[in-house]
Design a protein around this motif. Sequence first.
Motif, PDB file in Angstrom:
ATOM      1  N   VAL A 252       5.261   8.626   4.551  1.00 19.12           N
ATOM      2  CA  VAL A 252       4.188   7.628   4.613  1.00 19.12           C
ATOM      3  C   VAL A 252       3.448   7.719   5.942  1.00 19.12           C
ATOM      4  O   VAL A 252       2.302   7.301   6.054  1.00 19.12           O
ATOM      5  CB  VAL A 252       4.745   6.209   4.364  1.00 19.12           C
ATOM      6  CG1 VAL A 252       5.638   5.748   5.516  1.00 19.12           C
ATOM      7  CG2 VAL A 252       3.629   5.202   4.117  1.00 19.12           C
ATOM      8  N   ALA A 253       4.119   8.287   6.965  1.00 20.86           N
ATOM      9  CA  ALA A 253       3.516   8.521   8.287  1.00 20.86           C
ATOM     10  C   ALA A 253       2.877   7.238   8.808  1.00 20.86           C
ATOM     11  O   ALA A 253       3.455   6.159   8.691  1.00 20.86           O
ATOM     12  CB  ALA A 253       2.521   9.674   8.223  1.00 20.86           C
ATOM     13  N   ALA A 254       1.689   7.334   9.388  1.00 25.69           N
ATOM     14  CA  ALA A 254       1.061   6.179  10.022  1.00 25.69           C
ATOM     15  C   ALA A 254       0.655   5.096   9.037  1.00 25.69           C
ATOM     16  O   ALA A 254       0.220   4.025   9.434  1.00 25.69           O
ATOM     17  CB  ALA A 254      -0.163   6.629  10.819  1.00 25.69           C
ATOM     18  N   GLY A 255       0.802   5.365   7.743  1.00 25.21           N
ATOM     19  CA  GLY A 255       0.556   4.325   6.753  1.00 25.21           C
ATOM     20  C   GLY A 255       1.644   3.270   6.746  1.00 25.21           C
ATOM     21  O   GLY A 255       1.457   2.198   6.179  1.00 25.21           O
ATOM     22  N   GLY A 256       2.815   3.559   7.385  1.00 25.89           N
ATOM     23  CA  GLY A 256       3.867   2.555   7.344  1.00 25.89           C
ATOM     24  C   GLY A 256       5.209   2.981   7.892  1.00 25.89           C
ATOM     25  O   GLY A 256       6.246   2.639   7.332  1.00 25.89           O
ATOM     26  N   ASP A 257       5.241   3.721   9.009  1.00 22.46           N
ATOM     27  CA  ASP A 257       6.525   4.273   9.457  1.00 22.46           C
ATOM     28  C   ASP A 257       7.193   3.536  10.608  1.00 22.46           C
ATOM     29  O   ASP A 257       8.325   3.852  10.971  1.00 22.46           O
ATOM     30  CB  ASP A 257       6.353   5.746   9.853  1.00 22.46           C
ATOM     31  CG  ASP A 257       5.435   5.956  11.059  1.00 22.46           C
ATOM     32  OD1 ASP A 257       4.837   4.968  11.547  1.00 22.46           O
ATOM     33  OD2 ASP A 257       5.310   7.119  11.502  1.00 22.46           O
ATOM     34  N   MET A 258       6.563   2.529  11.195  1.00 20.53           N
ATOM     35  CA  MET A 258       7.109   1.942  12.415  1.00 20.53           C
ATOM     36  C   MET A 258       8.293   1.012  12.168  1.00 20.53           C
ATOM     37  O   MET A 258       8.520   0.526  11.064  1.00 20.53           O
ATOM     38  CB  MET A 258       6.009   1.212  13.197  1.00 20.53           C
ATOM     39  CG  MET A 258       5.074   2.160  13.939  1.00 20.53           C
ATOM     40  SD  MET A 258       3.686   1.317  14.765  1.00 20.53           S
ATOM     41  CE  MET A 258       4.544   0.190  15.869  1.00 20.53           C
ATOM     42  N   ILE A 259       9.049   0.775  13.242  1.00 19.66           N
ATOM     43  CA  ILE A 259      10.226  -0.095  13.255  1.00 19.66           C
ATOM     44  C   ILE A 259       9.986  -1.154  14.338  1.00 19.66           C
ATOM     45  O   ILE A 259       9.463  -0.839  15.406  1.00 19.66           O
ATOM     46  CB  ILE A 259      11.488   0.712  13.591  1.00 19.66           C
ATOM     47  CG1 ILE A 259      11.781   1.734  12.482  1.00 19.66           C
ATOM     48  CG2 ILE A 259      12.689  -0.189  13.839  1.00 19.66           C
ATOM     49  CD1 ILE A 259      12.772   2.810  12.885  1.00 19.66           C
ATOM     50  N   SER A 260      10.373  -2.404  14.061  1.00 21.85           N
ATOM     51  CA  SER A 260      10.192  -3.440  15.080  1.00 21.85           C
ATOM     52  C   SER A 260      11.218  -4.551  14.876  1.00 21.85           C
ATOM     53  O   SER A 260      12.169  -4.411  14.098  1.00 21.85           O
ATOM     54  CB  SER A 260       8.760  -3.982  15.048  1.00 21.85           C
ATOM     55  OG  SER A 260       8.475  -4.749  16.213  1.00 21.85           O
ATOM     56  N   THR A 261      11.016  -5.658  15.573  1.00 23.04           N
ATOM     57  CA  THR A 261      11.852  -6.852  15.476  1.00 23.04           C
ATOM     58  C   THR A 261      10.944  -8.069  15.309  1.00 23.04           C
ATOM     59  O   THR A 261       9.745  -8.001  15.599  1.00 23.04           O
ATOM     60  CB  THR A 261      12.698  -7.045  16.749  1.00 23.04           C
ATOM     61  OG1 THR A 261      11.800  -7.302  17.856  1.00 23.04           O
ATOM     62  CG2 THR A 261      13.542  -5.817  17.070  1.00 23.04           C
TER      63      THR A 261
END
Length: 377
Positions: A252-261
């Motif tokens: 999905v790359a920059a369409g939805g790959d990040m992780i956070s809190t």
Amino acid sequence: MSITLSNQGQDRPELQKAIEEIVESGFLGVQLRVNDEQGEWVGSAGARELGGSAKPPTNGHFRIGSSTKNFIATAVLMLVAEGRIGLDAPADDYLPEFGLDRRITVRMLLQHTSGIFNHTGELYEDGTFVPGIPMPYGSTGKEWVDNRFKTHRPEELVRLALSKSPRFEPGTDWSYSNTNYVLARLLIEKVTDHAFAEELQRLILGPLAMTGTVAPGISPEIPEPHSHSYYRHEDAGQEKTVDITRQNPSWVAAGGDMISTTQDLHTYFSALMGGKLLPAGLLAEMRTPEAKIGYGLGVFAQDAGPDCGTLFHHNGAQGGSVALMYSTPDGSKTLIAGLNCVDDADLSIATAFQNAQQRLVNAVFCAEQADPTQPTH
């Protein structure tokens, strides 16, 4: 399933009840953070993992799915403010290697009005589905599970999308396309000559002291502590449930790959909406919605009714992990949640998710709680 709750600060029984009901509706676990005029409330309900009794950590990391798009859009607009990107310049000026239609501007990428085919597949109004790369939903679910550690290069995703017919002429309609944001991130990297993770650190994470947010690239890892995400599918006539917490998100790359809190997303979204990241003019551009769906530049603008007011949000889902990210226009009131569940190809959890989402919005933003099973406008 037993429900466990924790909160800090004041007692908020309506929030406790809302996250209990989310677990009862089919989700495995929920962590919620609300900041408003009553202060901060943090709680969790349900389970961290299948078969376990430990509740989700209230400081847990989770995959934020399409909430990633808001970070990408903010980074692009911060580079516009630095004079390095023209919002209405042809995207082809920055990424000539793809031969993009010269009518497609940077703004169109951020607003999903480019017409570029979505590399994760397109569902047309007549019900026709044109597949892209394997993803967790639809007919490619098992293939995705079996290949969930495969690396996809962003250039490969773009070229796949461009090999398909555009959905419409640039600027004439709206359609959600993950590929728009793959291009936007490549554009950031091209104009800065830095990896996106480095620019994210320079522009947003460092200044806001956000230490729990990751742009993982091709890494399947997720920092501790975290809850677990699952995927249910049929294999040789047998139903299997697989732990997909670790996966390579490059599909999905920059369409939805990040992780956070929840803490980091609150810090970020309240700062963005409160005018601390973008000049007033560019924040106004971000928040100006197109007519069809109400999508600005990487954010949804929603008139939630007279009892709730105007809200800005960008939620996300990515393989058994869900993020909710809402704010009032001034950033003074935010709702941030991370949910974990057992996902499947048929999106069986979708109705429960929509009701849960509305239940939380009602509890936090609305003077009078509406029935979450009724449509909102």
